[in-house]
Design a protein around this motif. Structure first.
Motif, PDB file in Angstrom:
ATOM      1  N   TRP A 110       0.713  -1.166   0.038  1.00  0.00           N
ATOM      2  CA  TRP A 110      -0.039   0.123   0.009  1.00  0.00           C
ATOM      3  C   TRP A 110       0.927   1.233   0.061  1.00  0.00           C
ATOM      4  N   ARG A 111       1.798   1.503   1.085  1.00  0.00           N
ATOM      5  CA  ARG A 111       2.802   2.506   1.087  1.00  0.00           C
ATOM      6  C   ARG A 111       3.319   2.633  -0.388  1.00  0.00           C
ATOM      7  N   LEU A 112       3.986   1.726  -0.785  1.00  0.00           N
ATOM      8  CA  LEU A 112       4.761   1.808  -2.426  1.00  0.00           C
ATOM      9  C   LEU A 112       3.867   2.412  -3.532  1.00  0.00           C
ATOM     10  N   ARG A 113       2.487   1.862  -3.403  1.00  0.00           N
ATOM     11  CA  ARG A 113       1.703   2.271  -4.457  1.00  0.00           C
ATOM     12  C   ARG A 113       1.344   3.934  -4.323  1.00  0.00           C
ATOM     13  N   GLN A 114       0.950   4.173  -2.942  1.00  0.00           N
ATOM     14  CA  GLN A 114       0.723   5.655  -2.748  1.00  0.00           C
ATOM     15  C   GLN A 114       1.803   6.432  -3.026  1.00  0.00           C
TER      16      GLN A 114
ATOM     17  N   GLY B   3       5.374  -2.862 -12.625  1.00  0.00           N
ATOM     18  CA  GLY B   3       6.670  -2.416 -12.608  1.00  0.00           C
ATOM     19  C   GLY B   3       6.693  -0.893 -13.231  1.00  0.00           C
ATOM     20  N   VAL B   4       5.585  -0.441 -13.937  1.00  0.00           N
ATOM     21  CA  VAL B   4       5.345   0.857 -14.295  1.00  0.00           C
ATOM     22  C   VAL B   4       4.934   1.607 -12.927  1.00  0.00           C
ATOM     23  N   LEU B   5       3.845   1.210 -12.299  1.00  0.00           N
ATOM     24  CA  LEU B   5       3.434   1.762 -11.208  1.00  0.00           C
ATOM     25  C   LEU B   5       4.364   1.882  -9.984  1.00  0.00           C
ATOM     26  N   LEU B   6       5.497   0.907  -9.798  1.00  0.00           N
ATOM     27  CA  LEU B   6       6.031   0.818  -8.598  1.00  0.00           C
ATOM     28  C   LEU B   6       7.393   1.565  -8.891  1.00  0.00           C
ATOM     29  N   ALA B   7       7.668   1.936 -10.134  1.00  0.00           N
ATOM     30  CA  ALA B   7       8.996   2.342 -10.541  1.00  0.00           C
ATOM     31  C   ALA B   7       9.528   3.536  -9.616  1.00  0.00           C
ATOM     32  N   PRO B   8       8.630   4.691  -9.745  1.00  0.00           N
ATOM     33  CA  PRO B   8       9.085   5.726  -8.732  1.00  0.00           C
ATOM     34  C   PRO B   8       9.566   5.486  -7.189  1.00  0.00           C
ATOM     35  N   ALA B   9       8.429   4.644  -6.664  1.00  0.00           N
ATOM     36  CA  ALA B   9       8.759   4.278  -5.139  1.00  0.00           C
ATOM     37  C   ALA B   9      10.029   3.464  -5.036  1.00  0.00           C
ATOM     38  N   SER B  10      10.176   2.530  -6.014  1.00  0.00           N
ATOM     39  CA  SER B  10      11.491   1.727  -5.940  1.00  0.00           C
ATOM     40  C   SER B  10      12.584   2.475  -6.051  1.00  0.00           C
ATOM     41  N   ALA B  11      12.588   3.798  -7.010  1.00  0.00           N
ATOM     42  CA  ALA B  11      13.804   4.505  -7.035  1.00  0.00           C
ATOM     43  C   ALA B  11      13.948   5.254  -5.796  1.00  0.00           C
ATOM     44  N   LEU B  12      12.993   5.730  -5.177  1.00  0.00           N
ATOM     45  CA  LEU B  12      12.810   6.610  -4.143  1.00  0.00           C
ATOM     46  C   LEU B  12      13.575   5.594  -3.009  1.00  0.00           C
TER      47      LEU B  12
END
Length: 361
Positions: free
Chosen positions: A59-63, A339-348
């Motif tokens: 949930w946190r990663l998606r938001q 992958g597309v959805l979670l790319a920014p949170a993964s980078a952060l």
């Protein structure tokens, strides 16, 4: 950094913005992502607030990602790199149990102050006959949506190169630990037998990641799951029929309206694969005819192109795999369908791990 999908390029771009010098290594950098890459199969759906859980890492990663995509797209647009997309997501209920689950989720999200709502009967009637059937109800999420993966990749690539991103178009043979001036570093051996040394190594190479990590003693198995996609051209008489408030999700199939009367279809309808095979004919037909429920307007459309890709699903671990495996070695892989959805949170997340370790000296 190893891996040139949307996760790899977005992570490289983000780390650059934090002041790091980044080299991105992958064998397919000179062309678009390979036919069997996860990014190639993606339609770019951003399903964050319709996620069924309301707490925990997922949930946190998606938001985080939903907010970051909005910020990053604006920042890239100001630099001359547009990432097209479509706001809004409509999730259809095909069974009474699914409708009940949507109603519960809607109530939870509204209690959280989020703008999800169930469409009224009159609103559903206004969207018919453009909606696939069966459709017992629909959950509308205006802040979820879709972005185009290929323009996103190109935006990160171009802006990254402008700000010093180095690209190495080679296959990585192996990685190993190394020492330089009493500091632990990582040595990346390329197929040309040349090598690169780095203090930090980030692996986001999808299904290629386990083979690099196993010799180091890190077992992070990932299974290939085949995703299919199609682009259709609607009949001219049907161009105005898709009056949906965003992209559509129906019984595991995603439908994304495109400019000039076109439509993307995408799904993961086949079981996990052990070899990079093409989709079977039956699965492709299941996608094109919506499992036998294609509306008349969809039946009148013509197929412009078909494509597919293998998505990396972690074996025995939740997706995605975000781990600091040992000092200087980061794994960001196994994003499966997101992958597309979670790319920014993964980078952060990766940037935070590096910053925290460097602050400790």
């Amino acid at each position: 950094m190893i891996g040139a999908g949307v996760v790899g390029f977005s992570m490289a771009w983000h780390l650059q913005r934090q002041g790091h010098q980044v080299t991105l290594i992958a064998p397919d950098l000179e062309t678009k992502p390979g036919e069997l890459s996860g990014s190639q199969a993606a339609l770019g759906l951003l399903m964050a607030q319709v996620y069924r859980r309301s707490s925990g890492r997922g949930w946190r990663l998606r938001q985080q990602s939903l907010a970051l995509w909005q910020q990053w797209r604006q920042e890239l647009a100001e630099r001359g790199h547009s990432i097209p997309g479509r706001s809004g997501l409509l999730q259809l209920a095909t069974t009474p149990a699914e409708l009940e689950a949507q109603e519960r989720l809607c109530q939870q999200r509204q209690q959280q102050g989020l703008p999800l709502r169930m469409l009224t009967g009159d609103e559903l009637a206004a969207l018919r006959p453009a909606l696939p059937e069966p459709c017992l109800g629909a959950l509308s999420s205006p802040l979820d949506g879709q972005i185009d993966p290929q323009p996103a990749l190109e935006a990160f690539r171009r802006d990254g190169i402008t700000h010093g991103l180095q690209l190495v178009c080679q296959r990585v043979v192996q990685i190993r630990r190394a020492q330089e001036n009493h500091d632990q570093r990582w040595w990346v051996e390329l197929e040309s037998r040349e090598g690169l040394s780095a203090r930090w190594l980030v692996i986001c190479a999808g299904l290629s990641s386990p083979a690099l990590l196993t010799p180091l003693g890190h077992e992070r198995a990932q299974s290939p799951v085949l995703g299919q996609a199609a682009e259709l051209q609607l009949h001219p008489d049907d161009w105005g029929s898709l009056n949906w408030p965003g992209s559509l999700s129906w019984d595991g199939i995603n439908l994304v309206p495109r400019p000039q009367g076109r439509l993307w279809l995408g799904a993961t309808l086949e079981p996990e694969r052990t070899t990079p095979e093409a989709p079977c004919d039956h699965a492709v037909q299941e996608l094109l005819n919506l499992k036998g429920h294609a509306p008349k307007w969809l039946q009148r459309s013509s197929v412009l192109r078909l494509w597919h890709g293998l998505r990396a699903r972690p074996s025995g671990r939740p997706a995605p795999l975000l781990e600091v495996l040992e000092p200087g070695l980061i794994l960001a892989s196994g994003h499966y369908r997101n992958g597309v959805l979670l790319a920014p949170a993964s980078a952060l997340w990766a940037g935070e791990q590096i910053a925290a370790a460097e602050s400790r000296g």
